[in-house]
Scaffold this motif. Structure first.
Motif, mmCIF file in Angstrom:
data_model
loop_
_atom_site.group_PDB
_atom_site.id
_atom_site.type_symbol
_atom_site.label_atom_id
_atom_site.label_comp_id
_atom_site.label_asym_id
_atom_site.label_seq_id
_atom_site.Cartn_x
_atom_site.Cartn_y
_atom_site.Cartn_z
ATOM 1 N N ILE A 204 0.837 -1.211 0.000
ATOM 2 C CA ILE A 204 0.000 0.000 0.000
ATOM 3 C C ILE A 204 0.871 1.261 0.000
ATOM 4 O O ILE A 204 0.452 2.313 -0.501
ATOM 5 N N VAL A 205 2.094 1.150 0.500
ATOM 6 C CA VAL A 205 3.046 2.260 0.361
ATOM 7 C C VAL A 205 3.314 2.506 -1.125
ATOM 8 O O VAL A 205 3.322 3.649 -1.595
ATOM 9 N N ALA A 206 3.518 1.414 -1.871
ATOM 10 C CA ALA A 206 3.772 1.536 -3.307
ATOM 11 C C ALA A 206 2.585 2.175 -4.019
ATOM 12 O O ALA A 206 2.753 3.051 -4.878
ATOM 13 N N LEU A 207 1.369 1.751 -3.651
ATOM 14 C CA LEU A 207 0.169 2.308 -4.268
ATOM 15 C C LEU A 207 0.040 3.798 -3.954
ATOM 16 O O LEU A 207 -0.224 4.611 -4.848
ATOM 17 N N ALA A 208 0.237 4.165 -2.689
ATOM 18 C CA ALA A 208 0.133 5.570 -2.297
ATOM 19 C C ALA A 208 1.215 6.412 -2.975
ATOM 20 O O ALA A 208 0.979 7.564 -3.349
ATOM 21 N N TYR A 209 2.392 5.851 -3.140
ATOM 22 C CA TYR A 209 3.484 6.550 -3.827
ATOM 23 C C TYR A 209 3.095 6.822 -5.282
ATOM 24 O O TYR A 209 3.361 7.904 -5.820
ATOM 25 N N MET A 210 2.462 5.853 -5.922
ATOM 26 C CA MET A 210 2.012 6.046 -7.302
ATOM 27 C C MET A 210 0.930 7.121 -7.383
ATOM 28 O O MET A 210 0.919 7.933 -8.311
ATOM 29 N N VAL A 211 0.019 7.133 -6.413
ATOM 30 C CA VAL A 211 -1.012 8.177 -6.362
ATOM 31 C C VAL A 211 -0.357 9.543 -6.200
ATOM 32 O O VAL A 211 -0.705 10.512 -6.894
ATOM 33 N N LYS A 212 0.608 9.632 -5.298
ATOM 34 C CA LYS A 212 1.313 10.891 -5.048
ATOM 35 C C LYS A 212 2.015 11.391 -6.307
ATOM 36 O O LYS A 212 1.931 12.580 -6.657
ATOM 37 N N LYS A 213 2.707 10.498 -7.006
ATOM 38 C CA LYS A 213 3.426 10.874 -8.220
ATOM 39 C C LYS A 213 2.466 11.310 -9.324
ATOM 40 O O LYS A 213 2.718 12.293 -10.028
#
Length: 325
Positions: free
Chosen positions: A182-191
């Motif tokens: 979910i860190v990876a998913l949130a990072y993608m959302v942020k980017k």
């Protein structure tokens, strides 16, 4: 010369940096989060975004705790068993890291190479046995609402998410204390948000709060530009088509599917005329409010179509020719 992160021995520490490296440099990570509709009000500056996401089923519980989100998610009860098995063969969920056990909810470092390899083998064996078990249950004619549940630990799901507020989600999930996936998913959302917000005039649809009866000025995920132009004076009709297409996420993907308005209106009627009403797909469509701080259900600065439908259309026969009040 600094080596590519993926050419270096697998990191011992599991943190934001190591997770972000996997996202930035891996070509095989199935997780994605991409904006399919982004809208900005000219007068107020309010914005609203709709994402299509693909992530491991095991993190769905954490993803669904954010109440500011409107969402529709692939359903194990709705997706055909053959489709689930095909997805499992093509894209099985494998953890991003084999983390060493410790107290608390998250691991901080990876296992030694040999133990990590043994965990990977054991995980694969469990997946193969689960696949065989579900195939057997299918032959016994067990309904997918039970058989598919066994596949969930090993599968990915799609979710359509619409919101006017993303900061809290990114703060909580793009954090060392969260699970790596979910860190990876949130990072993608942020980017993705950063990319769009860096050039709002080019990336966002610009709409006016003074033209709510014109579909050009609505936030309508999965509606094509051609449809907006052809039916620009029938925003409620396009909102219904958009809702039906968002609902389709629960059992199909949007890829390779041509618009079929008549069939989609039939889908909308099933949603809106059922008792009780199945209204979550109506939460992704919106038109701008005249005040930036106006709240409409879980949206700020935009009026949610579900609220409008329940106040003005619910209880009446569904019609594609309904005019806005």
């Amino acid at each position: 010369m600094k080596k590519h992160p993926l050419l270096v021995k697998k990191p011992k520490v599991i943190n934001l940096e190591s997770i972000e490296n996997q996202v930035d440099y891996s070509d095989t990570l199935p997780i994605y989060a991409r904006i399919i509709e982004a809208t900005r009000c000219i007068e107020t500056g309010a914005t609203i975004e709709t994402f299509e996401m693909y992530f491991p089923r095991p993190i769905l519980a954490e993803q669904n705790t954010h109440r500011v989100f409107s969402r529709n998610t692939g359903s194990s009860r709705a997706i055909p068993l053959k489709t689930m098995l095909r997805e499992l063969r093509r894209t099985p969920f494998i953890p991003m890291f084999w983390g060493k056990n410790k107290s608390g909810m998250q691991s901080a470092e990876t296992l030694p190479w040999f133990k990590a390899k043994m965990c990977s083998i054991a995980w694969s064996i469990h997946r193969v046995l689960t696949f065989a078990t579900v195939k057997f249950l299918s032959k016994m004619d067990l309904h997918k609402q039970w058989a598919n549940r066994l596949l969930e630990p090993h599968t990915y799901i799609r979710q359509v998410v619409t919101s006017t507020s993303w900061d809290n989600y990114i703060t909580l999930r793009h954090h060392d204390d969260a699970q790596p996936e979910i860190v990876a998913l949130a990072y993608m959302v942020k980017k993705e948000l950063a990319t769009y917000r860096a050039d709002e005039y080019a990336m966002y649809r610009r709409v006016s709060c003074t033209h709510k009866k014109n579909a050009i000025h609505w936030h309508l995920p999965y509606i094509t530009e051609e449809e907006r132009v052809e039916f620009q004076h029938r925003p409620l009709y396009l909102a219904k088509l958009s809702a039906a297409r968002c609902a389709r996420t629960s059992y199909l993907t949007q890829e390779g599917i041509s618009p079929r308005p008549e069939r989609e209106m039939g889908t909308f009627k099933k949603l809106a005329e059922s008792s009780p009403i199945h209204a979550s797909p109506l939460e992704h469509q919106a038109f701008p409010a005249k005040k930036r701080n106006r709240q409409s259900r879980n949206f700020i600065g935009f009026n949610q179509y579900r609220a409008y439908f329940e106040n003005h259309e619910h209880g009446q026969p569904v019609s594609e020719h309904t005019e806005m009040l």
